[in-house]
Design an enzyme around this catalytic site. Structure first.
Site, PDB file in Angstrom:
ATOM      1  N   TYR A 197      60.064  -1.622 100.111  1.00 34.52           N
ATOM      2  CA  TYR A 197      60.171  -1.066  98.756  1.00 34.52           C
ATOM      3  C   TYR A 197      61.585  -0.547  98.496  1.00 34.52           C
ATOM      4  CZ  TYR A 197      59.162   2.001  94.768  1.00 34.52           C
ATOM      5  OH  TYR A 197      59.173   2.624  93.531  1.00 34.52           O
TER       6      TYR A 197
ATOM      7  N   LYS B 295      64.317  -1.851  95.720  1.00 31.00           N
ATOM      8  CA  LYS B 295      64.848  -0.966  94.685  1.00 31.00           C
ATOM      9  C   LYS B 295      66.366  -0.855  94.770  1.00 31.00           C
ATOM     10  CE  LYS B 295      61.237   0.182  92.320  1.00 31.00           C
ATOM     11  NZ  LYS B 295      61.090  -0.428  90.964  1.00 31.00           N
TER      12      LYS B 295
END
Length: 309
Positions: free
Chosen positions: A165, A169
């Site tokens: 994740y 990002k």
């Protein structure tokens, strides 16, 4: 104080069937925007498909007198991203605003994390943001105007249980900063937001403690939406910047560079670097990086000054 309105503006918000994305769509619609609520209705890990969230969100906002249409396209594919922008063009004739909010989240445990999980996060966060932005871009260029908001996260700065994740990002952050430079000549502004609010993803991160914060009014997504709306507005003062927003706090996140240590000659060794480490990391005269030619001039000046000493 002049009210920020979006009369005659058309917005696409991805991942807007619930949570933070719905808060964005609702505030934009309440300020006059016509909004496409895109949501595939997947689980937080990307599994399953459900048209319910997009349809229920659009129905609820329409009943309040707002102009909102649902869309369930898969923005992780080129075809799906084109479809959601086509939906806006066919219904309203143009596209002014894109908020790339859709995402998935799975806590991981490196090195058990596998490449497939990395790719799933990249496909949605980076690929989805890229696909929708690319589909909207020619329409914005043609009209000489656009506002794009990318969703990043403090996870991009590093967290032990979110390698996939966080990496995704961080990729969104880099892509957004680059697109901001591309869009400048077309009056297209691209900025990033790192939301701090209770969502399904954050609840998963809290695990057993989620109930304690789930209904905390300080963590309401409605407190993130105002910053997103500022970044969507024609009066938005920044381009290529990153903002943290949530719990009544709005702040800028900067990437900076120190002047560093410049060795006096070409005989640089690893020992020289370590001996001058305090100067390498000294933040007193650090500059904020914005990916502009001014930074190249800054580097040249530093080297020039060092050589003249």
């Amino acid at each position: 104080m002049q009210t920020l309105n979006f009369n005659d503006q058309v917005a696409v918000v991805t991942g807007a069937g619930r949570g933070i994305g719905l808060a964005y769509a609702e505030l934009l619609a309440s300020r006059g925007a016509r909004v496409i609520v895109n949501d595939r209705g997947v689980d937080i890990d990307g599994g399953g498909v459900d048209s319910g969230p997009a349809e229920l969100a659009a129905e609820s906002l329409t009943l309040r007198g707002y102009t909102v249409l649902p869309d369930t396209s898969d923005i992780s594919t080129t075809e799906g991203a084109n479809a959601v922008i086509d939906c806006a063009i066919k219904a309203f004739g143009k596209i002014d605003i894109v908020i790339n909010n859709a995402g998935i989240y799975t806590m991981d445990d490196f090195p058990d994390l596998d490449l497939d999980m990395m790719k799933r996060h990249f496909d949605v966060h980076i690929g989805g943001s890229f696909n929708v932005t690319k589909a909207a871009w020619p329409h914005m260029v043609e009209r000489g105007y656009g506002r794009i908001v990318m969703t990043t996260s403090t996870g991009a700065l590093g967290a032990a249980n979110m390698v996939a994740y966080g990496a995704a990002k961080a990729g969104v952050l880099g892509m957004g900063r680059a697109l901001a430079q591309v869009g400048e000549q077309h009056r297209i502004k691209v900025n990033m937001i790192a939301p701090q609010a209770m969502s399904r993803m954050m609840a998963a991160g809290y695990g057993e403690n989620a109930a304690a914060v789930l209904h905390d009014p300080q963590r309401n997504p409605d407190l993130v939406a105002p910053m997103a709306v500022v970044l969507c507005h024609e009066r938005c003062p920044s381009n290529g910047a990153t903002y943290l927003s949530g719990m009544r706090r709005n702040a800028a996140i900067y990437i900076s560079e120190t002047p560093g240590h410049i060795h006096p000659d070409l005989g640089l060794t690893p020992e020289d670097i370590l001996d001058n480490w305090d100067q390498v990391v000294d933040e007193k005269e650090a500059i904020t990086l914005g990916g502009t030619m001014a930074e190249a001039a800054y580097h040249s000046t530093l080297i020039g000054n060092a050589m003249s000493q």
